[in-house]
Design a protein around this motif. Structure first.
Motif, mmCIF file in Angstrom:
data_model
loop_
_atom_site.group_PDB
_atom_site.id
_atom_site.type_symbol
_atom_site.label_atom_id
_atom_site.label_comp_id
_atom_site.label_asym_id
_atom_site.label_seq_id
_atom_site.Cartn_x
_atom_site.Cartn_y
_atom_site.Cartn_z
ATOM 1 N N HIS B 216 49.549 34.064 39.575
ATOM 2 C CA HIS B 216 48.346 33.290 39.276
ATOM 3 C C HIS B 216 47.136 34.213 39.249
ATOM 4 N N ASP B 217 47.379 35.510 39.513
ATOM 5 C CA ASP B 217 46.278 36.447 39.673
ATOM 6 C C ASP B 217 46.022 37.192 38.364
ATOM 7 N N LEU B 218 44.885 36.904 37.748
ATOM 8 C CA LEU B 218 44.593 37.514 36.447
ATOM 9 C C LEU B 218 44.410 39.020 36.537
ATOM 10 N N GLY B 219 43.935 39.491 37.686
ATOM 11 C CA GLY B 219 43.791 40.930 37.867
ATOM 12 C C GLY B 219 45.143 41.618 37.775
ATOM 13 N N VAL B 220 46.136 41.043 38.447
ATOM 14 C CA VAL B 220 47.480 41.598 38.419
ATOM 15 C C VAL B 220 48.041 41.554 36.999
ATOM 16 N N VAL B 221 47.753 40.479 36.280
ATOM 17 C CA VAL B 221 48.214 40.349 34.902
ATOM 18 C C VAL B 221 47.645 41.483 34.053
ATOM 19 N N ALA B 222 46.341 41.686 34.174
ATOM 20 C CA ALA B 222 45.694 42.726 33.373
ATOM 21 C C ALA B 222 46.292 44.085 33.691
ATOM 22 N N ASN B 223 46.703 44.243 34.926
ATOM 23 C CA ASN B 223 47.281 45.515 35.344
ATOM 24 C C ASN B 223 48.704 45.721 34.831
ATOM 25 N N MET B 224 49.500 44.654 34.825
ATOM 26 C CA MET B 224 50.935 44.786 34.597
ATOM 27 C C MET B 224 51.411 44.509 33.171
ATOM 28 N N ALA B 225 50.770 43.521 32.517
ATOM 29 C CA ALA B 225 51.439 42.885 31.382
ATOM 30 C C ALA B 225 51.225 43.603 30.059
ATOM 31 N N ASN B 226 52.228 43.480 29.170
ATOM 32 C CA ASN B 226 52.038 43.792 27.762
ATOM 33 C C ASN B 226 51.653 42.522 27.022
ATOM 34 N N ARG B 227 52.373 41.451 27.360
ATOM 35 C CA ARG B 227 52.039 40.160 26.762
ATOM 36 C C ARG B 227 51.818 39.142 27.871
ATOM 37 N N VAL B 228 51.086 38.100 27.549
ATOM 38 C CA VAL B 228 50.745 37.097 28.550
ATOM 39 C C VAL B 228 50.989 35.707 27.980
ATOM 40 N N ALA B 229 51.641 34.859 28.775
ATOM 41 C CA ALA B 229 51.756 33.443 28.413
ATOM 42 C C ALA B 229 50.991 32.642 29.457
ATOM 43 N N VAL B 230 50.076 31.800 29.022
ATOM 44 C CA VAL B 230 49.300 30.982 29.947
ATOM 45 C C VAL B 230 49.927 29.593 29.976
ATOM 46 N N MET B 231 50.299 29.138 31.169
ATOM 47 C CA MET B 231 50.919 27.817 31.257
ATOM 48 C C MET B 231 49.986 26.814 31.905
ATOM 49 N N TYR B 232 50.030 25.586 31.414
ATOM 50 C CA TYR B 232 49.278 24.504 32.031
ATOM 51 C C TYR B 232 50.088 23.222 31.908
ATOM 52 N N ALA B 233 50.255 22.534 32.992
ATOM 53 C CA ALA B 233 50.958 21.247 33.018
ATOM 54 C C ALA B 233 52.297 21.295 32.285
ATOM 55 N N GLY B 234 53.083 22.339 32.545
ATOM 56 C CA GLY B 234 54.438 22.407 32.021
ATOM 57 C C GLY B 234 54.566 22.903 30.593
ATOM 58 N N LYS B 235 53.445 23.341 30.012
ATOM 59 C CA LYS B 235 53.498 23.843 28.639
ATOM 60 C C LYS B 235 52.831 25.207 28.553
ATOM 61 N N ILE B 236 53.245 25.986 27.550
ATOM 62 C CA ILE B 236 52.508 27.219 27.272
ATOM 63 C C ILE B 236 51.335 26.845 26.372
ATOM 64 N N VAL B 237 50.117 27.118 26.837
ATOM 65 C CA VAL B 237 48.959 26.719 26.039
ATOM 66 C C VAL B 237 48.426 27.888 25.216
ATOM 67 N N GLU B 238 48.736 29.112 25.661
ATOM 68 C CA GLU B 238 48.295 30.267 24.878
ATOM 69 C C GLU B 238 49.199 31.437 25.188
ATOM 70 N N ILE B 239 49.524 32.191 24.142
ATOM 71 C CA ILE B 239 50.356 33.376 24.354
ATOM 72 C C ILE B 239 49.873 34.474 23.432
ATOM 73 N N GLY B 240 49.850 35.698 23.942
ATOM 74 C CA GLY B 240 49.389 36.808 23.119
ATOM 75 C C GLY B 240 49.525 38.111 23.863
ATOM 76 N N THR B 241 49.093 39.210 23.235
ATOM 77 C CA THR B 241 49.120 40.493 23.933
ATOM 78 C C THR B 241 48.048 40.440 25.017
ATOM 79 N N VAL B 242 48.145 41.372 25.950
ATOM 80 C CA VAL B 242 47.217 41.331 27.076
ATOM 81 C C VAL B 242 45.769 41.461 26.593
ATOM 82 N N ASP B 243 45.534 42.271 25.572
ATOM 83 C CA ASP B 243 44.170 42.396 25.060
ATOM 84 C C ASP B 243 43.707 41.116 24.379
ATOM 85 N N GLU B 244 44.610 40.491 23.649
ATOM 86 C CA GLU B 244 44.239 39.242 22.970
ATOM 87 C C GLU B 244 43.875 38.154 23.970
ATOM 88 N N ILE B 245 44.647 38.073 25.061
ATOM 89 C CA ILE B 245 44.377 37.020 26.042
ATOM 90 C C ILE B 245 43.093 37.310 26.817
#
Lengths: 297, 352, 324
Positions: B216-245
């Motif tokens: 749930h930590d966006l700092g950790v995401v920015a540090n680790m990820a190549n791509r990011v999927a954002v989930m809300y209420a059981g669905k993916i609401v946005e997905i993209g590369t770390v820079d895009e997100i």
């Protein structure tokens, strides 16, 4: 082309609908009455109690000896048959049930009250007082309670009241242990720290915060206790130290039946099965009540 | 990302059974994992991110939950319908998982060595001696000093950070193709967290593993990820590369998440907040589940669920704001600032 | 900013040792001193086991201090003997806890939870007055009066934390000790609770001791910050200053370890490792390196730190010039 569906909503309405996770509030009783196990077991117990209390309606005198009618098998006239002295067994079961249920319930109440007070105070205060209480409890536990019971019953005038008190006084230790360990874990919860931080007094803390939290375990301990008390009473009566003849209890009836196990097994089956049903019902209710008392899903 | 797909999730739907009704924890998730990448799944508690991970591993209790629909394709097998026997072969060997709490994910009564060897010998034919040697190597790999000695010790003799290293050593014991890390650093202090993240990145480089990183930590995401999927209420609401997100987010929920972190010098300003609280997933709202909390909600949000709109080949978001018919809205200042960085990134102005 | 302000709380050489004298002695808090001025937020940060929570709990007397003094309004709170004085203190210092699930008694209604402090301190009045006060408090923290009759498990984590805040406000406190009040909450909910705490502080002139491990939130909410490590405060400064010019190597390592929600800076971030130096018999204490900026060090280290302070200041100046 303008499409109204793509208009922005009024942001003022945002977040106004605070979502709560359970829409309908359920009280402990509500949950208990919607638990099929509890309702079944509860109905059985209530029914049994009512029937036992209505014993006076029986056309037979429970203590009327009639050698002629001795050891009749169950029939329309004698639903549960007759015993070795020709007394109507059904009537005796009803009167005996009054004693057994009273012993079970009342000595449980004594044991649970005592155990709860000792357990919460000991667990809440900790330190030296806790040490003292627990050693005291160890002493009580190390006494072979059944022999104490036999000795006390032999010295005191054998009566149902005395038996209830003695059984109660000798079976609070398990409750105290369970309550104490629960108290110690609840004591460290933050809501207890809060109560201490604003200076809530000990007894208020115990009654308002601790006991409701410990209640589920108390209930389970209590239901086991009822069973134990009924069994202890049975055992005492079995040894001839419990209820004095001609009065009966399920335990004493089971005791008398031992000579006729081969010839008239129904004499043992009826009280035995009833004891089993009552104990099972209390345990089931205890389990259901524990679940109902837990406020979360 | 020219790598090959290693995991393909389609329309995954998972429900939990409770007394008051079925909680629709995951509601149609589509997700792909490529070889060698780190895909972060971000979301708040109850968003379904952990449930998705557990569904891949088939670790959800059969009694309390069920996979209602969808498929999880791995190596030609649909994991959502795989037998327990098949899963036993996959778990730990091809797909390994690291849990949040290093205190409870190790058996306190066994030595570290026993626990590593157990995993090794379950999936590989090794003699006891070979396995012991491999265990020491693994501990060395995850940066545990004096591995020969530490090997013989019990979990309680390790600190939280060291214990998580042991958990990681067990997870990588069989060179898994996929590593699922479910909030692996949430229970740790920041300085320990930093070291564990470095370790994971390092191991990934060496082993070319794909990582699904749940947090749930966006700092950790920015540090680790190549791509990011954002989930809300059981669905993916946005997905993209770390820079895009992080620099060009399109979904108002992603905006809210990014803005509610106090990153800028906004001492005397109020923090940006997402009003209200997440929806009840026993009766999920009609339309977009985020609409009741969304300052940019459109009328249509309350009627119909938005589809995934394409922003680029790698970037998709489920919000009606991306529909050509929707009005132009101006995102929060922080997002505008980030979009400027994105434009410079696109133009190649920012040296990475 | 707070020079002319009155000190509300003074913590002087506070010590709390667990299992004192035994082999398992733990010096959870080892000679900690700081002041909190009226109306400010003092942040206490550090990693788990650094003694920050113990400090808070010793101040509110959940633990008995091993040594030192705590002055509240100039009065040593460990020396208050009269029960009236103690009661007043327990009313004026309130605590908000970390765990929104464990901090509210699950068997009481929200109304009884909020009113408990009022009941204990005889502030409830008639049951109507009590009820109205609860409604008022619920609305103040962004809930509504319909919530009064409900039980804690019917609320989400953020809402429960609001109830915890309402409960603390119920007795008109002067100082609120917030022990990690947001660390168990989701990001979007954290911001709501922090905004609420700030709003209440503005309206009622409250003073906060804010204990946390999340440095970015602490920076946002605090006026001054003390960084704790192994039972001691190693650095104490205004929050902006602390983040701009961290001097103690532990503070530096702590700040360098926080991942930022910014991929570009994450690719560049260099983590600094902290090796705790053994004090070779030197008398170490908090010493003022720059105005209102204290570092735990020995006498001879002062000039070193002052030098470091100037270097960082100059670097910042230069990088600012570059941007402009």
């Amino acid at each position: 082309m303008h499409d109204v569906r793509y208009e922005l909503l009024n942001p003022a309405t945002l977040g106004s609908k605070q979502v709560t996770y359970t829409e309908r509030r359920e009280t402990v009783l509500y949950r208990l009455f919607h638990d099929r196990r509890a309702v079944t077991a509860g109905s059985v117990l209530v029914l049994l109690t009512i029937i036992c209390l209505l014993a006076f309606l029986s056309p037979y005198d429970p203590n009327q000896l009639s050698i002629m009618d001795k050891l009749h098998a169950p029939s329309w006239a004698h639903w549960f048959g007759t015993d070795d002295h020709g007394r109507d067994y059904f009537t005796r079961i009803l009167y005996g049930g009054q004693v057994s249920l009273a012993v079970g319930l009342l000595s449980m109440l004594i044991a649970v009250s005592l155990g709860t007070i000792v357990g919460t105070v000991s667990g809440y205060l900790g330190g030296v007082i806790d040490g003292l209480f627990m050693r005291f409890l160890d002493v009580f536990m190390s006494l072979p309670s059944f022999f104490i019971l036999m000795i006390l019953n032999a010295y005191l005038k054998p009566s149902v009241q005395n038996m209830i008190i003695i059984i109660g006084l000798l079976s609070w230790m398990d409750v105290a242990r369970i309550v104490r360990s629960q108290t110690m874990s609840i004591k460290e919860q933050e809501f207890m720290l809060y109560a201490r931080s604003i200076g809530v007094r000990m007894w208020r803390t115990i009654f308002k915060h601790l006991i409701p939290g410990v209640m589920p375990s108390i209930v389970v301990a209590a239901s086991l206790n009822v069973a134990n008390a009924i069994l202890t009473e049975s055992a005492l009566s079995f040894l001839g130290l419990g209820v004095q003849p001609p009065a009966s209890s399920w335990g004493s009836m089971l005791n008398n039946a031992q000579g006729y196990l081969g010839t008239a097994s129904y004499l043992a089956i009826f009280p035995g099965v009833l004891i089993l049903i009552v104990i099972l019902s209390f345990n089931v209710i205890g389990d259901a009540l524990r679940d109902a008392l837990e406020p979360t899903e | 990302m020219t790598h090959s797909k290693i995991l393909e999730i389609e329309d995954l739907t998972v429900s939990f059974h409770t007394r008051v009704g079925d909680i629709q924890a995951v509601r149609g998730v589509d997700l792909e994992l490529y070889k060698g990448e780190t895909l972060a799944i971000v979301g708040e508690s109850g968003s379904g991110k952990s449930v998705t991970a557990k569904a891949i591993m088939r670790l959800l209790s059969k009694k309390q939950s069920s996979i209602k629909q969808g498929s999880i394709l791995f190596d030609g097998i649909d994991l959502s319908h795989a037998s327990e026997g098949q899963m036993m072969n996959i778990r730990g060997k091809d797909i390994a998982m690291i849990f949040q709490d290093p205190m409870t994910s190790l058996n306190p009564t066994l030595t570290i060595e026993r626990q590593i060897i157990e995993t090794l010998r379950m999936h590989q034919k090794l003699t006891k001696h070979e396995a012991q040697k491999k265990a020491v190597e693994l501990l060395e790999m995850v940066g545990i000093p004096q591995p020969e000695i530490r090997n013989k010790q019990y979990p309680h003799q390790f600190s939280g950070g060291m214990r998580q290293r042991v958990v990681i050593a067990i997870a990588i014991a069989c060179n898994p193709k996929i590593l699922i890390a479910d909030e692996p650093t949430t229970a740790l202090d920041v300085t320990i967290q930093a070291k564990i993240l470095e370790l994971l990145k390092d191991l990934q480089k060496k082993m070319d593993t794909s990582i699904i990183f749940i947090t749930h930590d966006l700092g950790v995401v920015a540090n680790m990820a190549n791509r990011v999927a954002v989930m809300y209420a059981g669905k993916i609401v946005e997905i993209g590369t770390v820079d895009e997100i992080f620099y060009n987010p399109k979904h108002p929920y992603t905006w809210g998440l990014i803005c509610s972190m106090p990153t800028l010098d906004l001492k005397d300003k109020e923090l940006y907040t997402i009003p209200g609280s997440p929806p009840d997933l026993i009766h999920p709202p009609k339309g977009d589940a985020f609409a009741p909390r969304n300052p940019y909600a459109l009328s249509i949000d309350t009627l119909e669920q938005p589809p995934m709109f394409r922003i680029s080949d790698t970037h998709y978001a489920a919000t009606w704001l991306l529909d050509p018919k929707a009005p132009k809205v101006s995102p929060p200042d922080e997002i505008l600032r980030r979009q400027q960085i994105f434009e410079r990134l696109e133009a190649g102005e920012v040296v990475q | 900013m707070s020079e002319d302000k009155r000190k509300l709380l003074e913590v002087l050489h506070l010590k709390k040792y667990f299992n004192q004298g035994s082999r398992q002695e733990v010096r959870a808090v080892d000679d900690v001193s700081f002041d909190i001025y009226e109306g400010e937020t003092f942040g206490l940060v550090g990693e788990s086991g650094c003694g920050k929570s113990t400090t808070g709990r010793t101040i509110i007397q959940l633990y008995e201090a091993t040594g030192g003094e705590v002055l509240f309004n100039g009065q040593n709170i460990f020396k208050i003997k009269k029960s009236a004085g103690r009661n007043k203190l327990r009313q004026e210092i309130q605590m908000i806890f970390q765990d929104p699930f464990a901090s509210l008694d699950p068997h009481l209604t929200v109304k009884d939870i909020i009113a408990e402090g009022m009941d204990v301190h005889h502030l409830s009045g008639t049951s109507k007055e009590r009820e109205n006060r609860v409604y008022e408090l619920l609305e103040e923290v962004g809930l509504n009066r319909e919530h009064a009759g409900r039980y804690p498990h019917e609320f989400s984590g953020g809402q429960r934390q609001r109830i915890g805040i309402a409960r603390a406000l119920a007795v008109d406190p002067k100082l609120i000790i917030a022990d990690e009040p947001i660390s168990a909450l989701d990001v979007s909910i954290q911001a709501q609770v922090v905004n609420l705490l700030k709003k209440i502080q503005r309206q009622q002139g409250l003073t906060y001791l804010f204990i946390a491990h999340d440095l970015s939130m602490v920076k946002y909410i605090s006026d001054r910050i003390g960084v704790m490590h192994q039972g001691m405060i190693v650095e104490l400064a205004d929050s902006e200053e602390l983040y701009r010019t961290p001097l103690h190597p532990y503070t530096e390592s702590l700040l360098s370890a926080i991942p930022q929600p910014d991929p570009i800076s994450e690719r560049k971030r260099q983590r600094l490792e902290y090796q705790s130096k053994k004090g070779n018999g030197q008398m170490k204490k908090l010493r003022e390196i720059a105005p209102r900026h204290f570092v735990y060090c020995a006498e001879h280290e002062v000039t070193e730190y002052q030098q470091k302070y100037k270097t960082i200041q100059n670097e910042k100046e230069e990088s600012r010039d570059e941007i402009n």
